[in-house]
Design a protein around this motif. Structure first.
Motif, PDB file in Angstrom:
ATOM      1  N   ASN A 226       0.828  -1.206   0.000  1.00 49.52           N
ATOM      2  CA  ASN A 226       0.000   0.000   0.000  1.00 49.52           C
ATOM      3  C   ASN A 226       0.863   1.257   0.000  1.00 49.52           C
ATOM      4  N   ALA A 227       1.930   1.248   0.830  1.00 48.83           N
ATOM      5  CA  ALA A 227       2.829   2.409   0.860  1.00 48.83           C
ATOM      6  C   ALA A 227       3.532   2.580  -0.486  1.00 48.83           C
ATOM      7  N   MET A 228       3.977   1.465  -1.077  1.00 48.58           N
ATOM      8  CA  MET A 228       4.643   1.538  -2.377  1.00 48.58           C
ATOM      9  C   MET A 228       3.680   2.035  -3.457  1.00 48.58           C
ATOM     10  N   ALA A 229       2.432   1.553  -3.420  1.00 53.29           N
ATOM     11  CA  ALA A 229       1.444   1.972  -4.422  1.00 53.29           C
ATOM     12  C   ALA A 229       1.174   3.472  -4.323  1.00 53.29           C
ATOM     13  N   ARG A 230       1.071   3.960  -3.092  1.00 60.39           N
ATOM     14  CA  ARG A 230       0.842   5.405  -2.918  1.00 60.39           C
ATOM     15  C   ARG A 230       2.038   6.203  -3.436  1.00 60.39           C
ATOM     16  N   ARG A 231       3.256   5.712  -3.144  1.00 65.26           N
ATOM     17  CA  ARG A 231       4.449   6.424  -3.633  1.00 65.26           C
ATOM     18  C   ARG A 231       4.477   6.449  -5.157  1.00 65.26           C
ATOM     19  N   ILE A 232       4.192   5.295  -5.767  1.00 61.94           N
ATOM     20  CA  ILE A 232       4.199   5.231  -7.229  1.00 61.94           C
ATOM     21  C   ILE A 232       3.122   6.146  -7.808  1.00 61.94           C
ATOM     22  N   HIS A 233       1.949   6.152  -7.157  1.00 62.35           N
ATOM     23  CA  HIS A 233       0.877   7.027  -7.640  1.00 62.35           C
ATOM     24  C   HIS A 233       1.293   8.499  -7.539  1.00 62.35           C
ATOM     25  N   ASN A 234       1.892   8.861  -6.401  1.00 69.46           N
ATOM     26  CA  ASN A 234       2.334  10.250  -6.229  1.00 69.46           C
ATOM     27  C   ASN A 234       3.429  10.606  -7.228  1.00 69.46           C
ATOM     28  N   GLN A 235       4.353   9.668  -7.432  1.00 71.40           N
ATOM     29  CA  GLN A 235       5.418   9.927  -8.406  1.00 71.40           C
ATOM     30  C   GLN A 235       4.849  10.026  -9.819  1.00 71.40           C
ATOM     31  N   GLY A 236       3.831   9.205 -10.113  1.00 70.77           N
ATOM     32  CA  GLY A 236       3.186   9.312 -11.419  1.00 70.77           C
ATOM     33  C   GLY A 236       2.527  10.668 -11.609  1.00 70.77           C
ATOM     34  N   GLU A 237       1.863  11.154 -10.554  1.00 67.67           N
ATOM     35  CA  GLU A 237       1.245  12.477 -10.640  1.00 67.67           C
ATOM     36  C   GLU A 237       2.304  13.555 -10.834  1.00 67.67           C
ATOM     37  N   GLN A 238       3.434  13.409 -10.108  1.00 70.12           N
ATOM     38  CA  GLN A 238       4.505  14.386 -10.264  1.00 70.12           C
ATOM     39  C   GLN A 238       5.083  14.347 -11.677  1.00 70.12           C
TER      40      GLN A 238
END
Length: 478
Positions: A226-238
């Motif tokens: 879950n933490a990794m998915a959120r990081r990837i999602h945030n990095q994708g948005e960035q």
């Protein structure tokens, strides 16, 4: 091979091995640890003796004694007594002669078969044989310790009775395997859900957040996912935002270069064709050419800064510098630039020299970026202030204007690359000036703060430690 197939094979093999081990160990341990006589064995011995007596018609003492002595020799723990119908002892392998009455015989038979379970009283079994309607009795006596310790005192005469005995045993064997199977399916379901979520994870799709309330390794792995998915999602948005800003950068750069280039070409053609009226108009045209050329040169410098940031080549080379003198020169340049305009310029630099270990070229670059922004975006306020102060082990440099200011909701973003407060304004830079300022200040282990009240005060304050550490390429060349 799938885990489910492996589990079924493991369950089947384990069940077979368990049954084989149970059976073999029961037999072996029974032979080793359960020595002695049981009722079936005693009945077999008595039957053998009675058959021998009947065969040889050995009812008298002289005839019976060899048979009983031989049996006693083979089974020394058993006492054999040959009793007549009158109750008198014809022969006793222990050499005693008794005359039994009914009460004595009843006492020896009392509490049978409870005596088999460990009571100290001897165990007596009675068998009879007749000669011409005259009964004779064989008494076999032995201590309870000579009996087998693991006897079961019932017989299964039908398969139905046998099933009532075997069913609980089978259930007892199967319960551990069924519980293991349930546990595996539960665990496998959670792993499959996690595996599916990981397989669907990418920068373009929406992330799947898994719920797992258990406190085990899979739950911890789910939390990490879950933490990794959120990081990837945030990095994708960035990345999306950065890509959008890059596209906007190219659009702005195209417009920012085209406008001054058109002016340069127009005025250059005017000068070449001699279409100016007098020397004053010629100088005015030359001044515009110079201003537009410098502006284009500044845009190209900003492009170079973008490249340096991408490659991590912004390096820090510190030395002791007179910060007061450096800022006086910068202020003098801007005073000359704003001469003849309605700007009010205040310079608050102390007369004393303030020295600090800094990279003078980078700090000057940061200050000039702030001053250019203050003039460009604070033009409506017609005010510019540059200040320097010292407080213990830090120095503070400020740039203040009284222009339009920066809205509160935009202030946390102004130091990001390619961010501009108003993207609709063209010809006003690439949106990287403040990000470079932030990076330079960070490399100096300092901080920069922004406060803004429209048309009252917009202030950028840089605070730097006076004593920088020695230059460490691993720390600053990124």
């Amino acid at each position: 091979m799938k885990n489910r197939t492996k589990l079924w094979l493991l369950m089947l093999i384990s069940a077979i091995i368990s049954i084989l081990l149970f059976t073999s160990l029961t037999l072996v341990m029974g032979k080793i640890g359960d020595r002695g006589y049981n009722l079936k064995g005693l009945n077999a011995i008595s039957q053998e003796i009675l058959d021998t007596i009947a065969k040889h018609q050995a009812f008298l003492a002289a005839d019976i004694s060899p048979i009983l002595d031989n049996a006693h020799t083979n089974h020394p723990d058993i006492r054999y007594e040959w009793i007549s119908a009158a109750g008198s002892t014809i022969y006793d392998t222990f050499g005693e002669e008794k005359k039994y009455d009914f009460q004595q015989l009843a006492d020896r038979m009392l509490y049978m078969p409870e005596n088999l379970w460990g009571i100290d009283e001897p165990i007596t079994l009675t068998f009879s044989i007749s000669l011409q309607d005259q009964p004779y009795y064989l008494l076999m006596s032995l201590s309870s310790d000579a009996m087998k310790q693991g006897q079961i005192y019932f017989f299964m005469r039908t398969f139905k009775v046998m099933s009532t005995f075997m069913l609980p045993l089978i259930v007892a064997f199967l319960i551990p395997y069924l519980l293991s199977l349930w546990f595996f399916f539960s665990m496998n379901k959670r792993i499959n859900k996690l595996n599916h979520a990981i397989g669907q994870l990418n920068l373009q799709s929406e992330i799947t957040i898994l719920e797992d309330t258990k406190k085990d390794e899979i739950s911890q792995l789910t939390a990490h996912y879950n933490a990794m998915a959120r990081r990837i999602h945030n990095q994708g948005e960035q990345i999306k935002q950065l890509d959008t800003r890059r596209k906007l950068l190219l659009s702005n750069l195209s417009h920012d270069l085209r406008t001054p280039l058109t002016m340069i070409l127009g005025y250059a053609e005017t000068i070449r064709a001699g279409l100016y009226k007098d020397e004053k108009e010629l100088q005015a045209s030359a001044k515009i050419l110079l201003q537009r050329s410098r502006y284009m040169d500044k845009l190209l410098d900003q492009l170079l800064d973008v490249t340096r940031q991408d490659e991590g080549n912004l390096a820090l080379n510190v030395a002791v510098h007179n910060v007061s003198e450096m800022m006086r020169k910068i202020a003098a340049d801007y005073l000359m630039f704003l001469e003849g305009q309605d700007f009010t310029v205040e310079v608050n630099i102390p007369d004393e020299d303030i020295e600090a270990r800094i990279d003078a070229s980078l700090i000057e670059r940061a200050l000039r970026n702030l001053l250019d922004n203050a003039i460009r975006y604070g033009l409506d306020g017609l005010y510019l202030e540059i200040g320097l102060s010292k407080n213990d082990d830090t120095i503070s440099m400020t740039v203040i204007d009284k222009g339009l200011g920066i809205p509160l909701q935009e202030q946390e973003y102004v130091f990001e690359r390619f961010y501009r407060v108003d993207d609709s304004r063209k010809g006003e830079g690439l949106g990287i000036g403040l990000s470079i300022v932030k990076e330079i200040v960070t490399l100096h282990n300092g901080s920069i703060t922004l406060t803004s009240v429209p048309f009252e005060k917009t202030a950028f304050e840089i605070q730097l430690p006076i004593h920088q550490t020695e230059n460490n390429p691993d720390s600053f060349n990124r």
